[in-house]
Design a protein around this motif. Sequence first.
Motif, mmCIF file in Angstrom:
data_model
loop_
_atom_site.group_PDB
_atom_site.id
_atom_site.type_symbol
_atom_site.label_atom_id
_atom_site.label_comp_id
_atom_site.label_asym_id
_atom_site.label_seq_id
_atom_site.Cartn_x
_atom_site.Cartn_y
_atom_site.Cartn_z
ATOM 1 N N GLN A 41 0.823 -1.212 0.000
ATOM 2 C CA GLN A 41 0.000 0.000 0.000
ATOM 3 C C GLN A 41 0.856 1.261 0.000
ATOM 4 O OE1 GLN A 41 -3.522 0.222 2.423
ATOM 5 N NE2 GLN A 41 -3.654 -2.006 2.629
ATOM 6 N N LEU A 42 1.979 1.216 0.693
ATOM 7 C CA LEU A 42 2.885 2.367 0.646
ATOM 8 C C LEU A 42 3.424 2.563 -0.768
ATOM 9 C CD1 LEU A 42 4.922 1.926 3.965
ATOM 10 C CD2 LEU A 42 3.266 3.734 3.451
ATOM 11 N N ARG A 43 3.747 1.461 -1.428
ATOM 12 C CA ARG A 43 4.255 1.550 -2.799
ATOM 13 C C ARG A 43 3.203 2.151 -3.725
ATOM 14 N NH1 ARG A 43 6.523 -2.986 -2.650
ATOM 15 N NH2 ARG A 43 4.782 -4.254 -3.421
ATOM 16 N N ALA A 44 1.933 1.821 -3.477
ATOM 17 C CA ALA A 44 0.851 2.377 -4.295
ATOM 18 C C ALA A 44 0.736 3.888 -4.101
ATOM 19 C CB ALA A 44 -0.473 1.696 -3.945
ATOM 20 N N GLU A 45 1.195 4.383 -2.942
ATOM 21 C CA GLU A 45 1.184 5.823 -2.675
ATOM 22 C C GLU A 45 2.494 6.493 -3.085
ATOM 23 O OE1 GLU A 45 -1.799 5.550 1.234
ATOM 24 O OE2 GLU A 45 0.198 6.428 1.438
ATOM 25 N N GLY A 46 3.378 5.707 -3.724
ATOM 26 C CA GLY A 46 4.645 6.265 -4.168
ATOM 27 C C GLY A 46 5.679 6.373 -3.071
ATOM 28 N N SER A 47 5.558 5.535 -2.044
ATOM 29 C CA SER A 47 6.479 5.593 -0.921
ATOM 30 C C SER A 47 6.922 4.188 -0.545
ATOM 31 C CB SER A 47 5.803 6.290 0.266
ATOM 32 O OG SER A 47 6.723 6.488 1.326
ATOM 33 N N SER A 48 7.604 4.072 0.585
ATOM 34 C CA SER A 48 8.038 2.792 1.131
ATOM 35 C C SER A 48 8.320 2.994 2.606
ATOM 36 C CB SER A 48 9.302 2.295 0.420
ATOM 37 O OG SER A 48 10.407 3.138 0.751
#
Length: 335
Positions: free
Chosen positions: A255-262
């Motif tokens: 889900q973080l990756r989907a928001e452009g983060s990690s």
Amino acid sequence: MIESLHGDAASLVVRVGLPLAVLDNDEILVRDTSIAALLELAAAELDCADFGLRVALEQNLDLLGPLALAVGNSETIGEALDCTSRYLFVHARGLSVAAVPDPYLVRGVIAYRYGYPPGVYATPQSVDMGLLFLHRAITDLAGGPYGLRSVEIPHAPVAHPERYESLFGVNAVRYRRSSALLRVPKHLAEQPISGRNRSAHELALRFLQQQPNNGTTTLTTQVKTYLRRTLGTIRPTLDATASEMSMAPRSLQRQLRAEGSSFGACLDETRRERAEHYLRTTRMPVGQVAAVIGLDSPASLSRYADRWWHTTPRRFRLIDPAALSAVRSPGISPM
């Protein structure tokens, strides 16, 4: 409150852009900025410098509804305040209550910070109201005086200093500080809350966990808020953070990756933000700054500082804040 001071509540509400219905319906959600504007306008129009403090005196934990049920039935005061910070978004977006190191480095003392993320301005009346509300809530949870050491207020006193001292019950009320803080004994977090109802606590938590953030608070923001609150107290790991979010580690990363983060990016950005705050606003030794952001040594902080700002922590303290954009580095710590 406004009408008790012979003011026109309807007029003030309309002037700050709120619907008149808020005067009769407590269920209507309004922006924090609108409430802050209303407090400032009322204080000015009614010539009532302590308006925010007066509003706080009319409030109690019941104002928070299900959150009050979770807070009041927590096992300890520390757990209650942590619960407040985690679910305060239900009532106020971005607002938090977080345990932070004592700015004066007094042994056995910590501080609870009230307010918004760094860089977000909070008006004096709203800070006065919120900080006094927090003080009164802790007093209720503790069953009486809890050892408050001092009150740190980020603005000049808008009411007479004796008014602050009387309401907070301490002579040490300091103004024009970097954050709104209540300095308390470190052991306060471990104090049990008497008369707790475990079933009521769990029921309230289940309700709060189901509340949507309506897109305002992203998972990235939630993770950063959690990391900001726990850096320097527990080891920041993906597994621990996922458990806090009631998620599996892989789901959290996805889900973080989907928001452009990690998770690594969140941790790195939070460390950089906290390091900048402590280096800029305190006299903490570099080694202590490293510890409170979860690093194991001053040398580790130096390596991070070189990547973040292309300089050393000590030299960073001397850099003009206006020049920061020229030295920032967006690099991400490997995780």
